[in-house]
Enzyme design. Structure first.
Site, PDB file in Angstrom:
ATOM      1  N   SER A  45       0.821  -1.213   0.000  1.00 32.81           N
ATOM      2  CA  SER A  45       0.000   0.000   0.000  1.00 32.81           C
ATOM      3  C   SER A  45       0.854   1.262   0.000  1.00 32.81           C
ATOM      4  O   SER A  45       1.549   1.545  -0.973  1.00 32.81           O
ATOM      5  CB  SER A  45      -0.949  -0.055   1.195  1.00 32.81           C
ATOM      6  OG  SER A  45      -1.916   0.964   1.147  1.00 32.81           O
ATOM      7  N   ASP A 104      10.149   5.365 -10.055  1.00 34.29           N
ATOM      8  CA  ASP A 104       9.731   5.945 -11.332  1.00 34.29           C
ATOM      9  C   ASP A 104      10.436   7.265 -11.627  1.00 34.29           C
ATOM     10  O   ASP A 104      10.688   7.602 -12.788  1.00 34.29           O
ATOM     11  CB  ASP A 104       8.216   6.179 -11.332  1.00 34.29           C
ATOM     12  CG  ASP A 104       7.440   4.900 -11.621  1.00 34.29           C
ATOM     13  OD1 ASP A 104       8.074   3.843 -11.770  1.00 34.29           O
ATOM     14  OD2 ASP A 104       6.193   4.966 -11.695  1.00 34.29           O
ATOM     15  N   LYS A 159      -0.491  -4.297  -3.421  1.00 32.45           N
ATOM     16  CA  LYS A 159      -1.819  -3.789  -3.060  1.00 32.45           C
ATOM     17  C   LYS A 159      -2.003  -2.428  -3.717  1.00 32.45           C
ATOM     18  O   LYS A 159      -1.567  -1.401  -3.216  1.00 32.45           O
ATOM     19  CB  LYS A 159      -1.975  -3.658  -1.540  1.00 32.45           C
ATOM     20  CG  LYS A 159      -3.362  -3.167  -1.122  1.00 32.45           C
ATOM     21  CD  LYS A 159      -3.469  -3.011   0.387  1.00 32.45           C
ATOM     22  CE  LYS A 159      -4.840  -2.499   0.797  1.00 32.45           C
ATOM     23  NZ  LYS A 159      -5.109  -1.126   0.335  1.00 32.45           N
TER      24      LYS A 159
END
Length: 544
Positions: A289, A300, A314
């Site tokens: 999460s 990223d 998740k």
């Protein structure tokens, strides 16, 4: 009650919940009204006419929860007590005993007492089984017995517990328990700052900022952020933690939903404390999460090297919706996406196998995305680290050992039969490992491999077609071979299992703080992170 009837009640009950939470504008209102009318008349007739006395509250609770089982496991109905517990978790402070507990065999088992908190001061140890709280026998208490441990600050309660077969008593004084999001940080060798972030409660970013600043004042020139085992928490805190290392105005995550108002983007809103310091992030299969939001954004944006094992996966976002009488529905409203556009959700709850389990997205279904520097990353299965380490991944045999609490129970026995002067003094040998294997055998440890499951299905099919007698001997031979292979699998994963045993044993003697002290010198993930951070050329190469 017939389970199908129960499920029908649950479906209608949930329709009622969603109707009054005003999110189902896309639904057919006539159909909703129709189902509500069916539900109210059915529920009334059932409670008035059923042959035995019914409990309306229990029937409704069963109906709602049975229906929610067909959705993802994060959409959940909370009663009043659970709502309060969630608020406590997010606030980071509550009144209780200062220990992680679990229910095993109708007893409350102490999983981990926190150093210098009430349970620890009362002399409770991991493995102790609480069998009586005051005058209440835990096994006879039908509700959540753990609630009996909570109470007003400075109130006292007598506990009766079983320790290694001996019944003992103690008086525990409850107190305020502060749940630290950052339980440990330290400047380690090579001017490297090490920060453990264990959860994303309301204090997470503030505690991380404080730790980071203190480490920089002490001379930290590189940072290791440890998110292993962090189950997540508040999305806002995930954004704030990422903002420590990422400049203002950068996209951290976005959410997409069937309801337009839940389609949102989340950017950093402040100046970064340090957007240049070399950074390594540690994750594993229990990082989920909010942990994945932070790790995914840093990856990223090519801001950190991610090390360890693939995270949990998740990618679903929940929001609590207030219901009547202090209850709540925690409902999945959207999926979240990393800055590159990938969703990391690993399980497809809309499609299930024959046993009703959600199907994991296969690698063939993964989609390719690019980081800011053009590195390839993929969706569909958690955050995959830039540097994968076998020591971070748990094999199927190890997971089975963990699920059956074998590591925990062996550590309990070890604690009462050994002395340990310091964490560094622990050096589990082959002889110790052999003792653990004997312990496994004494507990009837077993697990079913995927091959065994397939063979079981084959045996059923053969019986239906009348071939069972013909293949019986072959089946026995294969089964015998599998059993030998399973025993070998335990030996093959010796290093993995010994590492887990060492962690649990060290916690028994020196608490979690002692384990972290041991980690900074001996943990392979931390060693690997230090190696990369101390090699600027390698660090830059990985990110570019």
């Amino acid at each position: 009650m017939n389970r199908n009837h129960t499920r029908r009640l649950g479906v209608v009950a949930t329709v009622l919940v969603l109707f009054f939470s005003t999110v189902s504008f896309k639904a057919d209102f006539f159909e909703i009204a129709k189902q509500l009318e069916i539900f109210t008349t059915l529920f009334k007739e059932l409670n008035l006419n059923y042959v035995d006395e019914t409990n309306p509250a229990e029937l409704m609770d069963t109906a709602i929860n049975a229906m929610l089982e067909d959705l993802d496991p994060y959409t959940h109905y909370w009663n009043e007590q659970e709502v309060q517990a969630a608020r406590i978790n997010n606030a980071g402070e509550y009144t209780g005993i200062g220990a992680t507990v679990g229910i095993r065999n109708n007893k409350i088992t102490i999983i981990e007492p926190y150093q210098d908190y009430p349970a620890d001061k009362a002399g409770l140890k991991a493995g102790d089984e609480i069998i009586k709280i005051g005058d209440v026998t835990v096994a006879d208490f039908n509700e959540d017995a753990g609630e009996l441990l909570k109470g007003a600050p400075n109130s006292k309660v007598e506990l009766t517990y079983n320790r290694q077969g001996e019944i003992k008593k103690t008086v525990l004084t409850r107190g305020a328990i502060e749940i630290k999001a950052v339980p440990f940080y330290k400047l380690i060798a090579d001017n490297t700052g090490y920060i453990v972030l264990s959860q994303f409660n309301r204090n997470a970013s503030a505690e991380t900022v404080q730790a980071f600043r203190e480490l920089k004042e002490q001379g930290a020139e590189k940072i290791i952020l440890d998110l292993r085992g962090n189950p997540g928490g508040l999305l806002s805190e995930a954004i704030n933690v990422a903002n420590i290392f990422i400049p203002e105005g950068e996209l951290i995550t976005s959410t997409k939903s069937a309801v337009e108002k839940y389609n949102q983007t989340f950017f950093t809103t402040r100046k970064a404390i340090d957007s240049e310091i070399p950074l390594a992030v540690l994750i594993n299969g229990r990082s989920a999460s909010a942990s994945e939001i932070v790790a995914g954004a840093l990856q990223d944006l090519d801001r950190a090297v991610v090390i360890g094992a693939r995270s949990f996966g998740k990618g679903l976002v929940q929001r609590p919706k207030d219901l009547t009488y202090g209850t709540q529905l925690k409902v999945t409203i959207s999926r979240y996406y990393t800055p590159s556009g990938r969703c990391i959700q690993a399980l497809d709850y809309q499609n299930r196998d024959e046993e009703g389990n959600a199907i994991r997205f296969s690698q063939e279904d993964y989609n390719e995305f690019k980081t800011r520097n053009g590195r390839k990353v993929y969706d569909g299965g958690g955050i995959s680290p830039d540097i994968k380490l076998e020591t971070s991944e748990y094999s199927s045999i190890t997971n089975a050992i963990l699920q059956q609490n074998s590591i925990f129970d062996y550590a309990t026995d070890y604690y009462y039969s050994h002395d340990l002067a310091s964490p560094e003094a622990l050096d589990l040998s082959q002889a110790d490992f052999n003792e653990f294997k004997k312990f496994l055998a004494s507990t009837d440890f077993d697990y079913q491999t995927f091959t065994e499951k397939q063979l079981s299905e084959l045996k059923k099919a053969a019986a239906l077609e009348g071939f069972d007698d013909e293949i019986a001997q072959d089946y026995k031979e294969i089964e015998k071979t599998i059993q030998i292979s399973k025993q070998q699998a335990i030996e093959d994963k010796k290093e993995e299992i010994i590492s887990l045993l060492s962690d649990e044993i060290i916690k028994r003697f020196f608490y979690k703080e002692g384990l972290y002290e041991y980690y900074v010198e001996n943990n392979p993930e931390i060693r690997k992170a230090r190696t990369i951070l101390n090699d600027p050329a390698e660090y830059k190469k990985i990110l570019q």
